[in-house]
Write a protein that holds these residues in place. Structure first.
Motif, short mmCIF file in Angstrom:
data_model
loop_
_atom_site.label_atom_id
_atom_site.label_comp_id
_atom_site.label_asym_id
_atom_site.label_seq_id
_atom_site.Cartn_x
_atom_site.Cartn_y
_atom_site.Cartn_z
N ARG A 1 0.84 -1.20 0.00
CA ARG A 1 0.00 0.00 0.00
C ARG A 1 0.87 1.25 0.00
N GLY A 2 0.33 2.32 -0.56
CA GLY A 2 1.04 3.58 -0.57
C GLY A 2 0.85 4.34 0.72
N ASP A 3 1.47 5.50 0.81
CA ASP A 3 1.38 6.31 2.02
C ASP A 3 -0.05 6.77 2.29
N ASP A 4 -0.88 6.83 1.24
CA ASP A 4 -2.26 7.26 1.40
C ASP A 4 -3.19 6.11 1.75
N GLY A 5 -2.63 4.89 1.86
CA GLY A 5 -3.43 3.73 2.22
C GLY A 5 -4.00 2.95 1.06
N TRP A 6 -3.91 3.51 -0.15
CA TRP A 6 -4.43 2.81 -1.33
C TRP A 6 -3.46 1.70 -1.75
N VAL A 7 -4.04 0.60 -2.25
CA VAL A 7 -3.23 -0.54 -2.69
C VAL A 7 -2.48 -0.18 -3.97
N ILE A 8 -1.15 -0.37 -3.94
CA ILE A 8 -0.32 -0.14 -5.12
C ILE A 8 -0.12 -1.42 -5.90
N PHE A 9 0.11 -2.51 -5.17
CA PHE A 9 0.42 -3.79 -5.82
C PHE A 9 -0.07 -4.93 -4.93
N ASN A 10 -0.80 -5.86 -5.52
CA ASN A 10 -1.34 -6.98 -4.75
C ASN A 10 -1.17 -8.28 -5.54
N PRO A 11 0.01 -8.89 -5.46
CA PRO A 11 0.28 -10.10 -6.25
C PRO A 11 -0.48 -11.31 -5.73
N VAL A 12 -0.73 -12.25 -6.63
CA VAL A 12 -1.34 -13.52 -6.24
C VAL A 12 -0.30 -14.32 -5.46
N ASP A 13 -0.73 -14.96 -4.39
CA ASP A 13 0.20 -15.69 -3.52
C ASP A 13 0.54 -17.06 -4.14
N VAL A 14 1.54 -17.07 -5.00
CA VAL A 14 1.98 -18.34 -5.60
C VAL A 14 2.85 -19.14 -4.64
N ASN A 15 3.35 -18.49 -3.60
CA ASN A 15 4.21 -19.20 -2.64
C ASN A 15 3.44 -20.31 -1.92
#
Length: 257
Positions: A230-244
């Motif tokens: 998330r960015g400093d403003d709380g908005w999601v910047i990147f949300n990858p699929v959990d392949v791990n």
């Protein structure tokens, strides 16, 4: 000429004899960039312009010039807003300008037009896949509820075969194959899921890095750990699929096999 007959046959004209200027309310219907425009406008122009417009509009092959060897003549009516996006604003403005002069065709670079067509075709295929995948997932859920497991598996397998990055079918196949003790197929689906979603994660990460270059290191870290950023403003910047989690599942499955 057909256009002038339509124009002058329905509208009263006031003519300035000294400069041949005409004023009239005209109903226009024309295709611009794939859109059909209908508008009543007040025209004040010269007869010479209207005559040229009419000649261009009545001629299906009309174009402002002939193409060179590395160019192609394209019907303006075949150029959709989706094509315009990939052709660029300068070409879009030029096409609209030619349309307003009555031309039915435009000369484009073969490279640019082929690129735009390929991008649109890929987009259409993507949208069709999305609709098909969504439909199969909904039907698969209903089949599972009615205990038709093989029917659900068949639909989910159709989705996996498209390599479309929608999680539901992959995860349901992992679960269903595991319940059936069909570990070979479970392994196959897990490996496909890892391959598809790792590539999708990387693609999305590159897009986010272009949008937020100052967050490059954090985005790459989130990519590696498969965690939300998330960015400093709380908005999601990147949300990858959990392949791990699938990699861990695969390790456990291989140990069992």
């Amino acid at each position: 000429m057909k256009f002038l007959k339509r124009l002058f046959g329905k509208n009263k004209l006031s003519t300035a004899q000294d400069n041949q200027t005409f004023e009239s309310d005209v109903d226009f219907n024309m295709s611009v960039g794939g859109n059909r425009l209908t508008e009543t406008v007040e025209i004040k122009t010269t007869y010479d312009f209207l005559e040229k417009f009419a000649l261009n509009q009545d001629n299906p092959d009309s174009c402002d010039r002939e193409p060179n060897l590395d160019e192609v003549k394209v019907r303006i009516a075949d150029i959709t807003p989706k094509h315009m996006v990939h052709l660029g604003s300068n070409i879009s403005h030029a096409i609209n300008s030619l349309s307003l002069k009555g031309f039915n065709n435009v000369v484009l670079s073969k490279t640019k037009w082929n690129y735009a067509r390929e991008q649109v075709e890929q987009m259409i295929a993507y949208e069709r896949n999305l609709q098909k995948v969504a439909s199969n997932n909904l039907s698969g859920k209903e089949l599972e509820k009615s205990s038709d497991i093989q029917g659900a598996i068949a639909l989910y397998e159709e989705n996996v075969a498209t390599l479309y990055p929608a999680i539901h079918a992959y995860e349901r196949l992992m679960v269903l194959y595991h319940r059936l003790k069909d570990y070979d197929n479970e392994k196959r689906v897990i490996e496909i899921a890892i391959q598809v979603f790792e590539a999708d994660n990387v693609n999305n990460a590159n897009i986010r890095i272009e949008q937020h270059p100052e967050k490059k290191n954090e985005i790459l870290s989130a990519l590696h750990s498969c965690t939300e950023l998330r960015g400093d403003d709380g908005w999601v910047i990147f949300n990858p699929v959990d392949v791990n989690k699938w990699k861990k599942r695969l390790e456990k499955l291989l140990a069992k096999m």
